[in-house]
Design an enzyme around this catalytic site. Structure first.
Site, PDB file in Angstrom:
ATOM      1  N   LYS A  35       1.241 -22.645  52.785  1.00 18.44           N
ATOM      2  CA  LYS A  35       1.640 -22.554  54.205  1.00 18.44           C
ATOM      3  C   LYS A  35       2.942 -21.750  54.315  1.00 18.44           C
ATOM      4  O   LYS A  35       3.602 -21.490  53.296  1.00 18.44           O
ATOM      5  CB  LYS A  35       1.835 -23.966  54.762  1.00 18.44           C
ATOM      6  CG  LYS A  35       2.935 -24.762  54.069  1.00 18.44           C
ATOM      7  CD  LYS A  35       2.805 -26.244  54.337  1.00 18.44           C
ATOM      8  CE  LYS A  35       3.923 -27.009  53.631  1.00 18.44           C
ATOM      9  NZ  LYS A  35       3.676 -28.448  53.589  1.00 18.44           N
ATOM     10  N   TYR A 254      34.300 -12.903  60.218  1.00 24.57           N
ATOM     11  CA  TYR A 254      34.380 -13.635  61.488  1.00 24.57           C
ATOM     12  C   TYR A 254      35.207 -14.901  61.348  1.00 24.57           C
ATOM     13  O   TYR A 254      35.087 -15.632  60.354  1.00 24.57           O
ATOM     14  CB  TYR A 254      32.981 -14.022  61.966  1.00 24.57           C
ATOM     15  CG  TYR A 254      32.211 -12.862  62.559  1.00 24.57           C
ATOM     16  CD1 TYR A 254      32.637 -12.241  63.727  1.00 24.57           C
ATOM     17  CD2 TYR A 254      31.063 -12.395  61.938  1.00 24.57           C
ATOM     18  CE1 TYR A 254      31.928 -11.172  64.265  1.00 24.57           C
ATOM     19  CE2 TYR A 254      30.337 -11.346  62.475  1.00 24.57           C
ATOM     20  CZ  TYR A 254      30.780 -10.732  63.644  1.00 24.57           C
ATOM     21  OH  TYR A 254      30.077  -9.689  64.174  1.00 24.57           O
TER      22      TYR A 254
HETATM   23  C1  LIG Z   1       3.716 -28.949  52.263  1.00 23.64           C
HETATM   24  C2  LIG Z   1       2.809 -30.012  51.770  1.00 23.64           C
HETATM   25  C3  LIG Z   1       2.656 -30.263  50.402  1.00 23.64           C
HETATM   26  C4  LIG Z   1       3.467 -29.568  49.331  1.00 23.64           C
HETATM   27  O1  LIG Z   1       4.702 -30.221  49.189  1.00 23.64           O
HETATM   28  P1  LIG Z   1       5.741 -29.746  48.049  1.00 23.64           P
HETATM   29  O2  LIG Z   1       6.855 -30.732  48.177  1.00 23.64           O
HETATM   30  O3  LIG Z   1       6.167 -28.381  48.438  1.00 23.64           O
HETATM   31  O4  LIG Z   1       5.016 -29.799  46.780  1.00 23.64           O
HETATM   32  C5  LIG Z   1       1.702 -31.189  50.012  1.00 23.64           C
HETATM   33  N1  LIG Z   1       0.973 -31.854  50.931  1.00 23.64           N
HETATM   34  C6  LIG Z   1       1.107 -31.649  52.261  1.00 23.64           C
HETATM   35  C7  LIG Z   1       0.270 -32.416  53.211  1.00 23.64           C
HETATM   36  C8  LIG Z   1       2.038 -30.739  52.721  1.00 23.64           C
HETATM   37  O5  LIG Z   1       2.167 -30.543  54.033  1.00 23.64           O
END
Ligand SMILES: *Cc1c(COP(=O)(O)O)cnc(C)c1O
Length: 357
Positions: A35, A254
């Site tokens: 994702k 800044y």
């Molecule tokens: C993002 C996600 C993961 C992966 O988690 P990590 O901590 O990056 O390994 C696994 N399961 C679900 C449902 C997620 O949304």
């Protein structure tokens, strides 16, 4: 010189980290979580580099469609499921699996007419209190799903909020709540994110769901990625666009809140929060200049950072600056900025060129 900010993506390191998942969870199928543009690493290129992933997990239909259009015919799971009635037709048309975590999604499926078989993953809330049906409702939800024509396989999942902390007893309790809830239901099961893959082997079950460990971030609190044999995949770099001699007492950047304690050489590198370098990284945060450590001096600007080049007397315009990656763990930079590797990696901006090696 075109804008020099770039992220080098090392696909061999990605494959190495994938093999760490296989090694840690040898009896489980692997849903590679890609994702958010594969945590900033490029959705399609990352998917192409993982031929042994049994499925891909994405957050929304658009990400899934990009994969289908790139020719992937493997299982793709929408981790947040359907958002609208329109999604029902899309998931069916593109042959996507959906997570179902809420009554409203069950209603969308009951009202939509599926033309082809659909696999669903029922998400249970075992203690994170974010998404999921209550564990007690498993049989009722399953019965309603079974009544939907074309509904094919049903799998069960939950997610851990605290698996990164190996002393936290909520992970084994959640596991037990889950196993009790699905004890009399057929269907594959999945609980483990990266932290649970490395830290809680009895949660592996049928499928594991690695995200951050694929990209070489440490999923476990207090453990470095290197100590877990994970390799950094993204190396974010840029170049110096100015090197200037400043006098003791000169305020840099800044707000002027970093003041040269003595005469100093100050470099300016072409990267800033507009590229995803965290604005909250304080003065003193480590960067690498020509492979050697140096410290951020003053506030991060949109397009630039200033660097104290005290130990880099020979630094020049055009020299390489590394913000994180090989030689400088993203976890360290994230900690300095009060953030986590996930946020830094997926926040890398669209004007940063991704280069694959
Ligand atoms: C993002 C996600 C993961 C992966 O988690 P990590 O901590 O990056 O390994 C696994 N399961 C679900 C449902 C997620 O949304």
């Amino acid at each position: 010189m075109t804008r020099p900010a770039r992220a080098r993506i090392n696909l061999q390191a990605l494959q190495h980290n994938f093999s760490r998942v296989q090694q840690a969870a040898p009896h489980s199928k692997i849903m590679a979580i890609i994702k958010a543009n594969a945590y900033g690493h490029g959705l399609v290129r990352v998917a192409q580099a993982l031929p042994d992933a049994d499925a891909f997990g994405v957050a929304c239909v658009d990400e899934a469609i990009s994969l289908r259009e790139a020719g992937f015919d493997r299982r793709i799971v929408l981790l947040e499921g359907l958002f609208t009635a329109e999604d029902v037709g899309l998931v069916n048309g593109y042959q996507l699996d959906v997570v179902i975590h809420h009554e409203s999604q069950l209603a969308l499926l009951e009202q939509g007419s599926l033309l082809r078989p659909l696999d669903v993953w029922v998400k249970l809330d075992t203690g994170m209190h974010r998404l999921g049906f209550s564990p007690g409702s498993v049989n009722a939800v399953t019965a309603r799903l079974r009544d939907i024509p074309q509904l094919a396989n049903i799998r069960y999942m939950s997610h851990f909020p605290c698996a990164d902390d190996l002393d936290n007893s909520s992970t084994p309790s959640q596991r037990q709540v889950f196993l009790d809830a699905v004890a009399t239901t057929a269907g594959e099961q999945t609980l483990a994110n990266s932290a649970a893959i490395l830290g809680w082997p009895d949660t592996h079950l049928d499928w594991v769901r690695p995200g951050i460990m694929l990209y070489g971030g440490s999923p476990l609190a207090g453990r470095s990625a290197a100590s877990l044999d994970l390799q950094p995949v993204m190396t974010l770099g840029t170049r110096l666009i100015a090197v200037n001699a400043r006098r003791a007492g000169d305020a840099i950047g800044y707000g002027g809140d970093w003041v040269c304690p003595a005469d100093r050489l100050i470099g300016v590198a072409a990267i800033g929060y507009g590229d995803g370098y965290p604005r909250h990284a304080p003065s003193g945060t480590t960067v690498l200049v020509n492979g050697k450590t140096a410290a951020l001096a003053g506030r991060v600007s949109m397009d630039m950072i200033c660097i104290d080049l005290s130990d880099h007397a020979n630094a020049n315009v055009g020299d390489e600056v590394i913000l994180w990656g090989e030689g400088l763990p993203v976890d360290e930079v994230a900690a300095a900025a009060g953030s986590i590797s996930y946020e830094l990696l997926c926040g890398v901006g669209s004007r940063v060129q991704l280069e694959y090696i």
